[in-house]
Design a protein around this motif. Sequence first.
Motif, PDB file in Angstrom:
ATOM      1  N   ALA A  42       5.644  30.104  81.900  1.00 32.00           N
ATOM      2  CA  ALA A  42       6.221  31.438  81.774  1.00 32.00           C
ATOM      3  C   ALA A  42       5.115  32.478  81.673  1.00 32.00           C
ATOM      4  N   ILE A  43       5.416  33.680  82.096  1.00 33.64           N
ATOM      5  CA  ILE A  43       4.468  34.780  81.956  1.00 33.64           C
ATOM      6  C   ILE A  43       4.144  34.933  80.471  1.00 33.64           C
ATOM      7  N   GLY A  44       2.857  35.027  80.176  1.00 32.87           N
ATOM      8  CA  GLY A  44       2.397  35.145  78.797  1.00 32.87           C
ATOM      9  C   GLY A  44       1.936  33.830  78.189  1.00 32.87           C
ATOM     10  N   ASP A  45       2.253  32.699  78.839  1.00 36.16           N
ATOM     11  CA  ASP A  45       1.751  31.418  78.347  1.00 36.16           C
ATOM     12  C   ASP A  45       0.227  31.427  78.405  1.00 36.16           C
ATOM     13  N   LEU A  46      -0.403  30.768  77.432  1.00 41.90           N
ATOM     14  CA  LEU A  46      -1.858  30.660  77.399  1.00 41.90           C
ATOM     15  C   LEU A  46      -2.296  29.300  77.921  1.00 41.90           C
ATOM     16  N   VAL A  47      -3.419  29.303  78.642  1.00 41.41           N
ATOM     17  CA  VAL A  47      -3.898  28.104  79.325  1.00 41.41           C
ATOM     18  C   VAL A  47      -5.364  27.876  78.984  1.00 41.41           C
ATOM     19  N   PHE A  48      -5.679  26.684  78.509  1.00 41.23           N
ATOM     20  CA  PHE A  48      -7.062  26.303  78.292  1.00 41.23           C
ATOM     21  C   PHE A  48      -7.674  25.930  79.639  1.00 41.23           C
ATOM     22  N   PHE A  49      -8.832  26.497  79.938  1.00 40.51           N
ATOM     23  CA  PHE A  49      -9.558  26.222  81.180  1.00 40.51           C
ATOM     24  C   PHE A  49     -10.520  25.074  80.899  1.00 40.51           C
ATOM     25  N   TYR A  50     -10.345  23.976  81.617  1.00 40.27           N
ATOM     26  CA  TYR A  50     -11.107  22.751  81.405  1.00 40.27           C
ATOM     27  C   TYR A  50     -11.978  22.481  82.626  1.00 40.27           C
ATOM     28  N   HIS A  51     -13.298  22.352  82.405  1.00 42.91           N
ATOM     29  CA  HIS A  51     -14.201  21.961  83.488  1.00 42.91           C
ATOM     30  C   HIS A  51     -14.232  20.440  83.560  1.00 42.91           C
ATOM     31  N   SER A  52     -13.843  19.899  84.715  1.00 39.89           N
ATOM     32  CA  SER A  52     -13.819  18.454  84.911  1.00 39.89           C
ATOM     33  C   SER A  52     -14.920  18.036  85.884  1.00 39.89           C
ATOM     34  N   ASN A  53     -15.157  16.746  85.941  1.00 43.76           N
ATOM     35  CA  ASN A  53     -16.125  16.161  86.872  1.00 43.76           C
ATOM     36  C   ASN A  53     -17.487  16.839  86.762  1.00 43.76           C
ATOM     37  N   THR A  54     -17.922  17.042  85.530  1.00 47.17           N
ATOM     38  CA  THR A  54     -19.216  17.648  85.237  1.00 47.17           C
ATOM     39  C   THR A  54     -19.737  17.028  83.951  1.00 47.17           C
ATOM     40  N   LYS A  55     -20.975  17.299  83.612  1.00 49.54           N
ATOM     41  CA  LYS A  55     -21.561  16.748  82.391  1.00 49.54           C
ATOM     42  C   LYS A  55     -21.912  17.878  81.456  1.00 49.54           C
ATOM     43  N   PRO A  56     -21.325  18.000  80.288  1.00 50.39           N
ATOM     44  CA  PRO A  56     -20.156  17.265  79.845  1.00 50.39           C
ATOM     45  C   PRO A  56     -18.887  17.972  80.289  1.00 50.39           C
ATOM     46  N   PRO A  57     -17.813  17.230  80.485  1.00 52.78           N
ATOM     47  CA  PRO A  57     -16.531  17.882  80.748  1.00 52.78           C
ATOM     48  C   PRO A  57     -15.973  18.452  79.444  1.00 52.78           C
ATOM     49  N   GLY A  58     -15.129  19.477  79.574  1.00 53.60           N
ATOM     50  CA  GLY A  58     -14.501  20.013  78.374  1.00 53.60           C
ATOM     51  C   GLY A  58     -13.860  21.366  78.593  1.00 53.60           C
ATOM     52  N   ILE A  59     -13.309  21.905  77.513  1.00 49.21           N
ATOM     53  CA  ILE A  59     -12.627  23.194  77.541  1.00 49.21           C
ATOM     54  C   ILE A  59     -13.669  24.302  77.420  1.00 49.21           C
ATOM     55  N   VAL A  60     -13.605  25.251  78.349  1.00 49.10           N
ATOM     56  CA  VAL A  60     -14.627  26.302  78.403  1.00 49.10           C
ATOM     57  C   VAL A  60     -14.076  27.706  78.187  1.00 49.10           C
ATOM     58  N   GLY A  61     -12.763  27.854  78.160  1.00 55.52           N
ATOM     59  CA  GLY A  61     -12.214  29.189  77.979  1.00 55.52           C
ATOM     60  C   GLY A  61     -10.713  29.204  77.955  1.00 55.52           C
ATOM     61  N   LEU A  62     -10.190  30.423  78.019  1.00 59.93           N
ATOM     62  CA  LEU A  62      -8.762  30.641  77.897  1.00 59.93           C
ATOM     63  C   LEU A  62      -8.315  31.630  78.968  1.00 59.93           C
ATOM     64  N   MET A  63      -7.147  31.361  79.540  1.00 64.07           N
ATOM     65  CA  MET A  63      -6.548  32.256  80.523  1.00 64.07           C
ATOM     66  C   MET A  63      -5.070  32.416  80.194  1.00 64.07           C
ATOM     67  N   GLU A  64      -4.430  33.374  80.861  1.00 64.22           N
ATOM     68  CA  GLU A  64      -3.024  33.674  80.603  1.00 64.22           C
ATOM     69  C   GLU A  64      -2.252  33.700  81.909  1.00 64.22           C
ATOM     70  N   VAL A  65      -1.059  33.134  81.898  1.00 65.63           N
ATOM     71  CA  VAL A  65      -0.181  33.172  83.069  1.00 65.63           C
ATOM     72  C   VAL A  65       0.351  34.601  83.214  1.00 65.63           C
ATOM     73  N   ILE A  66       0.113  35.203  84.388  1.00 66.30           N
ATOM     74  CA  ILE A  66       0.587  36.570  84.631  1.00 66.30           C
ATOM     75  C   ILE A  66       1.649  36.637  85.728  1.00 66.30           C
ATOM     76  N   GLU A  67       1.802  35.549  86.460  1.00 66.41           N
ATOM     77  CA  GLU A  67       2.859  35.471  87.478  1.00 66.41           C
ATOM     78  C   GLU A  67       3.239  34.000  87.601  1.00 66.41           C
ATOM     79  N   ASN A  68       4.545  33.726  87.668  1.00 70.00           N
ATOM     80  CA  ASN A  68       4.977  32.334  87.766  1.00 70.00           C
ATOM     81  C   ASN A  68       5.852  32.133  89.000  1.00 70.00           C
ATOM     82  N   ASN A  69       6.101  30.857  89.289  1.00 70.54           N
ATOM     83  CA  ASN A  69       6.931  30.477  90.435  1.00 70.54           C
ATOM     84  C   ASN A  69       6.464  31.112  91.741  1.00 70.54           C
ATOM     85  N   VAL A  70       5.166  31.058  91.972  1.00 65.68           N
ATOM     86  CA  VAL A  70       4.562  31.583  93.194  1.00 65.68           C
ATOM     87  C   VAL A  70       4.482  30.445  94.214  1.00 65.68           C
ATOM     88  N   ILE A  71       4.892  30.723  95.438  1.00 64.48           N
ATOM     89  CA  ILE A  71       4.756  29.728  96.501  1.00 64.48           C
ATOM     90  C   ILE A  71       3.265  29.595  96.836  1.00 64.48           C
TER      91      ILE A  71
END
Length: 149
Positions: A42-71
Amino acid sequence: MNYWLMKSEPEVYSIDNLKKEGQTLWDGVRNYQARNFMRIMAIGDLVFFYHSNTKPPGIVGLMEVIENNVIDPTQFDPQSDYFDPKSSSENPRWQTVKVKFVRAFPQIISLDKLKETFSPEELLVVKKGNRLSVMPIATNIAEKILLLV
């Protein structure tokens, strides 16, 4: 408001890319379970940004859903790595969301730190063999993650 975690390889798209651009369409997800999670964002949901396939992998930040159900437009582009010949504009198979940059964390919350702090039942990303690029996070777990920053 719900919380999510979305993975990207930093060589493909990083938190720095998002910070510079301000917002992005989170395209190219081609896993049905991950797509289904994005369908209920939903718009307003918060999302943790995770860097994968790197050394070390992990959560690097935060983003927010601003538009949903986009083709997801990449499904229709034969030049795209994410082209899906079974998808059509009348019956698209892949939806996505648009997210905006909220903040980069001063240091990565590494996968090792996440494994020390949470069980696989609490946080799917620490579950051995989990390959999902999009996953939900319970509010109480998200609040604990934010305390690690």
